[in-house]
Design an enzyme around this catalytic site. Structure first.
Site, PDB file in Angstrom:
ATOM      1  N   ASN A 131      31.303  46.287  32.020  1.00 58.93           N
ATOM      2  CA  ASN A 131      30.902  44.737  32.087  1.00 58.93           C
ATOM      3  C   ASN A 131      30.978  44.053  30.482  1.00 58.93           C
ATOM      4  O   ASN A 131      30.280  44.637  29.773  1.00 58.93           O
ATOM      5  CB  ASN A 131      29.630  44.402  32.496  1.00 58.93           C
ATOM      6  CG  ASN A 131      29.338  42.873  32.711  1.00 58.93           C
ATOM      7  OD1 ASN A 131      29.615  42.331  31.923  1.00 58.93           O
ATOM      8  ND2 ASN A 131      28.516  42.778  33.842  1.00 58.93           N
ATOM      9  N   CYS A 179      41.028  29.639  30.866  1.00 61.98           N
ATOM     10  CA  CYS A 179      41.822  29.192  31.904  1.00 61.98           C
ATOM     11  C   CYS A 179      41.098  28.390  32.926  1.00 61.98           C
ATOM     12  O   CYS A 179      41.625  28.194  33.792  1.00 61.98           O
ATOM     13  CB  CYS A 179      42.352  30.548  32.676  1.00 61.98           C
ATOM     14  SG  CYS A 179      41.139  31.723  33.370  1.00 61.98           S
TER      15      CYS A 179
HETATM   16  N1  SAH Z   1      43.719  39.377  29.419  1.00 60.54           N
HETATM   17  C1  SAH Z   1      44.415  39.722  30.715  1.00 60.54           C
HETATM   18  C2  SAH Z   1      43.781  38.854  31.923  1.00 60.54           C
HETATM   19  C3  SAH Z   1      42.439  38.842  32.159  1.00 60.54           C
HETATM   20  S1  SAH Z   1      42.074  38.194  33.701  1.00 60.54           S
HETATM   21  C4  SAH Z   1      45.807  39.541  30.667  1.00 60.54           C
HETATM   22  O1  SAH Z   1      46.399  38.881  29.525  1.00 60.54           O
HETATM   23  O2  SAH Z   1      46.848  39.804  31.266  1.00 60.54           O
HETATM   24  C5  SAH Z   1      40.333  38.358  33.598  1.00 60.54           C
HETATM   25  C6  SAH Z   1      39.790  39.840  33.690  1.00 60.54           C
HETATM   26  O3  SAH Z   1      38.591  40.022  33.686  1.00 60.54           O
HETATM   27  C7  SAH Z   1      40.194  40.457  35.150  1.00 60.54           C
HETATM   28  O4  SAH Z   1      41.053  41.584  34.553  1.00 60.54           O
HETATM   29  C8  SAH Z   1      38.947  40.939  35.636  1.00 60.54           C
HETATM   30  O5  SAH Z   1      38.872  42.276  36.302  1.00 60.54           O
HETATM   31  C9  SAH Z   1      38.095  41.115  34.483  1.00 60.54           C
HETATM   32  N2  SAH Z   1      36.583  40.692  34.426  1.00 60.54           N
HETATM   33  C10 SAH Z   1      35.931  39.996  35.265  1.00 60.54           C
HETATM   34  N3  SAH Z   1      34.788  39.934  34.989  1.00 60.54           N
HETATM   35  C11 SAH Z   1      34.565  40.683  33.992  1.00 60.54           C
HETATM   36  C12 SAH Z   1      33.166  41.345  33.106  1.00 60.54           C
HETATM   37  N4  SAH Z   1      32.192  40.620  33.559  1.00 60.54           N
HETATM   38  N5  SAH Z   1      33.511  42.395  32.429  1.00 60.54           N
HETATM   39  C13 SAH Z   1      34.763  42.866  32.332  1.00 60.54           C
HETATM   40  N6  SAH Z   1      35.604  42.621  32.967  1.00 60.54           N
HETATM   41  C14 SAH Z   1      35.752  41.485  33.832  1.00 60.54           C
END
Ligand code: SAH
Length: 403
Positions: free
Chosen positions: A286, A347
């Site tokens: 996380n 986003c």
């Molecule tokens: N940076 C990536 C896109 C990220 S999208 C790119 O450029 O392709 C957001 C991501 O955050 C997702 O993969 C989701 O699994 C992750 N995510 C969501 N909540 C989270 C958390 N609390 N800790 C870690 N990852 C998380």
């Protein structure tokens, strides 16, 4: 058969005249207009309707959504426009054509993006010789067979994947489903800015990748700080998904740690790293916990990327979302070495770029750091921003130098 006509109140008409393609339910059911919406209930999905204002002036032709709050979406401002295969083909051709000229160094990009391409409710992504298709309104859903036919005629894809598992479809009471509708293989092999990816078009988040960040992945390595004595810069890519930023930064010579909650995403990311002979330290965690832990341990980095999921999915969620953005930005600022670079993204279209910058400023004051903006970026070119439709500008990507 003549199209059904629906009358829009002044508020709705003004919105359309200001260049926005949506009409909300409340703007159809004006006081003197009881039953206007009821009259539309008999319209078959995919049959366009004519819009006019109270004085009978034509506003254009739109698709009707019986269940969503956004109940009409403009297709053409020409009241005589016929929404047939020729209309669809022309709109699609236009979207495809300018991208062929302007999109460089990648065979994965968005071919058609709904409102921004004059085809509300339709999304088509290209992944090499395969396509992913989403129909997000009942009208576009009804056109699925013809849309598939047109895509096969125009692009000759080896496969078409229907990724109609996007949550927004529930607002239209459309079922959620993902399936292969043409071809036999939903695994795509693509090349994006010098990196080879194998992507699962049926299982990935979104349509397989966050193509809206594609140009930012390639833009960020240029800002890796120059290290004394040839030391490798240390990078932390937070919310990495399949390593969009991490892989480009590793290729540029950085030592990269990349964090995500999703093990499946990290496994794909790792296999793509190996495919390209790159090394990244993937961490399943996380992000909030990890950032707190690293901060407490006094860890430091030369470049940190923050690309969280949309914390503010609605206007109502904005306040708690802002706290989330503040927290991760504050932790990142504290961990950056002087001269380091922060890449901070959002986003959520509800959170404006101005608000994101204000949150960053608050975090900088709390962390006693000086922040210089290097570049303000947005989504890739294949997700164009329509000037009169603020919702189309949703991705913010701020690059900043931290002293
Ligand atoms: N940076 C990536 C896109 C990220 S999208 C790119 O450029 O392709 C957001 C991501 O955050 C997702 O993969 C989701 O699994 C992750 N995510 C969501 N909540 C989270 C958390 N609390 N800790 C870690 N990852 C998380």
């Amino acid at each position: 058969m003549p199209l059904k006509t629906v009358t829009i109140n002044e508020h709705g008409a003004a919105r359309l005249r200001a260049g926005h393609p949506w009409v909300y339910r409340s703007d159809v059911l004006g006081k003197e207009d009881h039953g206007a919406l009821a009259a539309l209930q008999g319209v078959r999905p995919g049959t366009a309707v004519r819009l006019e204002d109270r004085r009978g002036r034509a506003l254009g032709v739109a698709d009707f959504s019986p269940h969503s709050q956004i109940c009409l979406r403009l297709l053409s401002r020409d009241p005589a426009a016929r929404i047939d295969d020729t209309f669809l083909r022309e709109q699609m051709q236009r979207a495809l054509q300018w991208r062929r000229h302007w999109i460089r160094n990648t065979d994965a990009y968005r071919l058609i993006w709904g409102e921004a391409d004059g085809l509300p409710g339709l999304v088509v992504d290209r992944y090499g010789d395969k396509l992913v298709l989403q129909t997000l309104t009942p009208a576009m859903e009804a056109r699925l067979p013809v849309l598939q036919e047109l895509l096969r005629e125009m692009v000759q894809p080896s496969a078409i994947v229907e990724r109609n598992d996007a949550r927004v479809r529930t607002l239209e009471l459309l079922e959620l489903r993902s399936r292969l509708v043409h071809g036999t293989e939903a695994i795509a092999e693509v090349q994006i800015d010098g990196i080879a990816y194998r992507l699962d078009l049926l299982a990935g988040q979104k349509t397989g990748a966050f193509l809206d960040q594609r140009e930012n992945w390639a833009a960020v390595p240029r800002f890796l700080p120059v290290m004394p004595g040839g030391e490798r810069p240390r990078v932390l890519d937070v919310f990495t998904y399949q390593g969009g930023f991490a892989l480009q930064l590793a290729r540029a010579g950085a030592y990269v740690e990349a964090v995500d909650l999703s093990r499946a995403a990290l496994e794909l990311a790792d296999s793509n790293a190996q495919r390209n002979g790159l090394e990244v330290n993937w961490i399943e965690a996380n992000a909030f916990d990890l950032l707190r832990e690293y901060d407490q341990q006094g860890r430091s980095f030369d470049l940190i990327v923050l690309d969280p999921p949309a914390f503010a999915k609605s206007r109502g969620a904005l306040e708690s979302a802002e706290r989330g953005y503040k927290e991760i930005n504050l932790r990142a600022l504290k961990m950056l070495r002087p001269g380091g670079v922060l890449v901070t993204c959002s986003c959520s279209h509800h959170l404006s770029e101005a608000r994101l910058l204000a949150i960053l400023a608050e975090a900088a004051l709390d962390a006693h750091r000086t922040v210089t903006i290097l570049e303000r970026r947005g989504q890739s070119l294949d997700h164009p921003v329509l000037l009169t439709v603020p919702e189309t500008h949703y991705l913010k990507c701020i690059l900043a130098r931290i002293e």
